[in-house]
Design a protein around this motif. Structure first.
Motif, mmCIF file in Angstrom:
data_model
loop_
_atom_site.group_PDB
_atom_site.id
_atom_site.type_symbol
_atom_site.label_atom_id
_atom_site.label_comp_id
_atom_site.label_asym_id
_atom_site.label_seq_id
_atom_site.Cartn_x
_atom_site.Cartn_y
_atom_site.Cartn_z
ATOM 1 N N GLN A 60 -1.742 10.707 -4.742
ATOM 2 C CA GLN A 60 -1.496 11.158 -3.371
ATOM 3 C C GLN A 60 -2.675 10.818 -2.463
ATOM 4 O OE1 GLN A 60 1.516 12.214 -2.266
ATOM 5 N NE2 GLN A 60 2.052 11.628 -4.354
ATOM 6 N N ILE A 61 -3.880 10.891 -3.004
ATOM 7 C CA ILE A 61 -5.071 10.514 -2.228
ATOM 8 C C ILE A 61 -5.029 9.014 -1.934
ATOM 9 C CG2 ILE A 61 -7.594 10.261 -2.357
ATOM 10 C CD1 ILE A 61 -7.503 12.983 -3.962
ATOM 11 N N PHE A 62 -4.661 8.212 -2.923
ATOM 12 C CA PHE A 62 -4.587 6.767 -2.716
ATOM 13 C C PHE A 62 -3.462 6.380 -1.761
ATOM 14 C CE2 PHE A 62 -7.219 6.379 -6.619
ATOM 15 C CZ PHE A 62 -8.247 5.658 -6.033
ATOM 16 N N ILE A 63 -2.388 7.131 -1.744
ATOM 17 C CA ILE A 63 -1.316 6.861 -0.774
ATOM 18 C C ILE A 63 -1.854 7.020 0.645
ATOM 19 C CG2 ILE A 63 0.852 7.756 0.158
ATOM 20 C CD1 ILE A 63 1.699 8.288 -2.777
ATOM 21 N N LYS A 64 -2.615 8.080 0.877
ATOM 22 C CA LYS A 64 -3.226 8.289 2.199
ATOM 23 C C LYS A 64 -4.231 7.176 2.508
ATOM 24 C CE LYS A 64 -1.250 12.279 2.959
ATOM 25 N NZ LYS A 64 -0.024 12.304 3.682
ATOM 26 N N LEU A 65 -5.024 6.789 1.526
ATOM 27 C CA LEU A 65 -5.991 5.712 1.717
ATOM 28 C C LEU A 65 -5.281 4.397 2.033
ATOM 29 C CD1 LEU A 65 -8.892 4.617 1.668
ATOM 30 C CD2 LEU A 65 -8.669 4.379 -0.812
ATOM 31 N N ASN A 66 -4.112 4.193 1.430
ATOM 32 C CA ASN A 66 -3.354 2.965 1.682
ATOM 33 C C ASN A 66 -2.983 2.810 3.160
ATOM 34 O OD1 ASN A 66 -3.472 2.162 -0.970
ATOM 35 N ND2 ASN A 66 -1.411 2.823 -1.479
ATOM 36 N N TYR A 67 -2.723 3.900 3.856
ATOM 37 C CA TYR A 67 -2.434 3.812 5.285
ATOM 38 C C TYR A 67 -3.616 3.191 6.025
ATOM 39 C CZ TYR A 67 1.539 6.988 4.528
ATOM 40 O OH TYR A 67 2.713 7.570 4.095
ATOM 41 N N LEU A 68 -4.810 3.678 5.719
ATOM 42 C CA LEU A 68 -6.023 3.139 6.341
ATOM 43 C C LEU A 68 -6.219 1.675 5.951
ATOM 44 C CD1 LEU A 68 -8.700 3.442 7.929
ATOM 45 C CD2 LEU A 68 -9.731 4.275 5.799
ATOM 46 N N LEU A 69 -6.044 1.362 4.675
ATOM 47 C CA LEU A 69 -6.240 -0.011 4.210
ATOM 48 C C LEU A 69 -5.234 -0.975 4.847
ATOM 49 C CD1 LEU A 69 -6.970 0.606 0.423
ATOM 50 C CD2 LEU A 69 -8.608 -0.122 2.174
ATOM 51 N N ASN A 70 -3.965 -0.588 4.908
ATOM 52 C CA ASN A 70 -2.953 -1.462 5.505
ATOM 53 C C ASN A 70 -3.201 -1.688 6.993
ATOM 54 O OD1 ASN A 70 -1.561 -1.910 3.102
ATOM 55 N ND2 ASN A 70 -0.220 -0.172 3.423
ATOM 56 N N PHE A 71 -3.571 -0.639 7.703
ATOM 57 C CA PHE A 71 -3.924 -0.776 9.116
ATOM 58 C C PHE A 71 -5.110 -1.725 9.268
ATOM 59 C CE2 PHE A 71 -6.489 0.658 12.775
ATOM 60 C CZ PHE A 71 -5.591 0.391 13.806
ATOM 61 N N THR A 72 -6.099 -1.546 8.419
ATOM 62 C CA THR A 72 -7.284 -2.401 8.470
ATOM 63 C C THR A 72 -6.936 -3.847 8.163
ATOM 64 O OG1 THR A 72 -8.679 -0.523 7.873
ATOM 65 C CG2 THR A 72 -9.615 -2.715 7.540
ATOM 66 N N ALA A 73 -6.049 -4.082 7.223
ATOM 67 C CA ALA A 73 -5.638 -5.450 6.896
ATOM 68 C C ALA A 73 -5.038 -6.136 8.122
ATOM 69 C CB ALA A 73 -4.641 -5.447 5.743
ATOM 70 N N ILE A 74 -4.233 -5.425 8.865
ATOM 71 C CA ILE A 74 -3.632 -5.994 10.074
ATOM 72 C C ILE A 74 -4.705 -6.303 11.114
ATOM 73 C CG2 ILE A 74 -2.073 -5.488 12.017
ATOM 74 C CD1 ILE A 74 -0.402 -3.867 9.885
ATOM 75 N N ILE A 76 -7.877 -6.903 10.470
ATOM 76 C CA ILE A 76 -8.650 -8.044 9.957
ATOM 77 C C ILE A 76 -7.941 -9.345 10.317
ATOM 78 C CG2 ILE A 76 -9.405 -9.260 7.862
ATOM 79 C CD1 ILE A 76 -9.923 -6.493 6.598
ATOM 80 N N ILE A 77 -6.640 -9.397 10.108
ATOM 81 C CA ILE A 77 -5.872 -10.606 10.437
ATOM 82 C C ILE A 77 -6.062 -10.962 11.914
ATOM 83 C CG2 ILE A 77 -3.544 -11.563 10.704
ATOM 84 C CD1 ILE A 77 -2.762 -9.828 8.214
ATOM 85 N N ILE A 99 -9.254 -13.339 3.857
ATOM 86 C CA ILE A 99 -7.885 -13.563 3.354
ATOM 87 C C ILE A 99 -7.740 -12.906 1.985
ATOM 88 C CG2 ILE A 99 -6.305 -15.339 2.476
ATOM 89 C CD1 ILE A 99 -7.314 -17.121 4.828
ATOM 90 N N LEU A 100 -8.758 -13.050 1.133
ATOM 91 C CA LEU A 100 -8.726 -12.399 -0.174
ATOM 92 C C LEU A 100 -8.655 -10.883 -0.018
ATOM 93 C CD1 LEU A 100 -8.831 -12.531 -3.251
ATOM 94 C CD2 LEU A 100 -11.335 -12.664 -3.082
ATOM 95 N N SER A 101 -9.432 -10.322 0.897
ATOM 96 C CA SER A 101 -9.392 -8.872 1.139
ATOM 97 C C SER A 101 -7.995 -8.423 1.564
ATOM 98 C CB SER A 101 -10.401 -8.473 2.223
ATOM 99 O OG SER A 101 -11.716 -8.642 1.792
ATOM 100 N N ILE A 102 -7.385 -9.179 2.456
ATOM 101 C CA ILE A 102 -6.039 -8.844 2.934
ATOM 102 C C ILE A 102 -5.043 -8.875 1.773
ATOM 103 C CG2 ILE A 102 -4.133 -9.663 4.386
ATOM 104 C CD1 ILE A 102 -6.448 -10.716 6.299
ATOM 105 N N LEU A 103 -5.112 -9.927 0.972
ATOM 106 C CA LEU A 103 -4.203 -10.034 -0.178
ATOM 107 C C LEU A 103 -4.407 -8.878 -1.156
ATOM 108 C CD1 LEU A 103 -4.378 -13.885 -0.854
ATOM 109 C CD2 LEU A 103 -2.482 -12.596 0.163
ATOM 110 N N LEU A 104 -5.664 -8.530 -1.416
ATOM 111 C CA LEU A 104 -5.960 -7.427 -2.332
ATOM 112 C C LEU A 104 -5.477 -6.092 -1.785
ATOM 113 C CD1 LEU A 104 -9.544 -8.470 -3.524
ATOM 114 C CD2 LEU A 104 -7.399 -8.668 -4.798
#
Length: 181
Positions: A60-74, A76-77, A99-104
């Motif tokens: 559940q903590i990682f699900i919340k972190l994923n929101y931040l990571l996905n927003f950041t990936a966008i 970064i692009i 690009i590697l960071s975005i893919l990861l």
């Protein structure tokens, strides 16, 4: 300094702050939160928290972190492509690292997290299988590599931005004249 330069510096500062926030969140979740969550039984034995329960909490903590990571990936692009396009001498290596960071990020949030959730939904017995252990180990390794790539990108971008910023003027000291006899 004109308004456009100020705006570019502000956008760059916000961008770096966002990357730094991701790096900090990843370090805290992996190095601080995870060890506490996975050892919750030793802190609260009366609750009867199992390793499986701890895994559900951590997911559940990682699900919340994923929101931040996905927003950041966008972000970064958008940021890196615009900088790459507008730079006279673009950094191909930095673009590759980003690009590697975005893919990861997308691999972690869109493949590994759902796979772990699916395994947890199958029950505690399934999370004890070698298949689950393998996918969990892979996700941990990917997470560590992502932390490294984001950190490299963060530092590299700071270095590049500091090279572009106006340097302070040097204070010249009067030269002493040699006395001739």
């Amino acid at each position: 300094m004109n308004k456009l330069t100020s705006l570019i510096q502000l956008i760059s500062a916000i961008y770096l702050w966002l990357i730094g926030a991701c790096i900090g969140a990843m370090i805290i979740s992996g190095a601080v939160v995870a060890p506490i969550i996975f050892n919750a039984y030793s802190y609260l034995p009366s609750l009867g928290i199992t390793q499986y329960d701890s895994g559900i909490l951590m997911t559940q903590i990682f699900i919340k972190l994923n929101y931040l990571l996905n927003f950041t990936a966008i972000i970064i692009i958008i940021y890196e492509l615009s900088v790459f396009k507008s730079t006279i001498k673009p950094s191909i290596i930095l673009l590759g690292i980003n690009i590697l960071s975005i893919l990861l990020i997308f691999l972690f949030s869109l493949y590994y997290t759902p796979a772990i959730l699916e395994a947890q939904n199958m029950g505690a017995a399934y999370t004890a299988t070698p298949e689950f252990e393998s996918i969990h180990t892979q996700s941990e390794m990917l997470f560590k590599i992502l932390l490294v790539t984001l950190s490299i990108s963060f530092v590299w971008r700071i270095v590049l931005l500091s090279k572009k910023s106006p340097t302070t003027t040097k204070v010249s000291t009067p030269r002493t004249r040699k006395k001739t006899a």
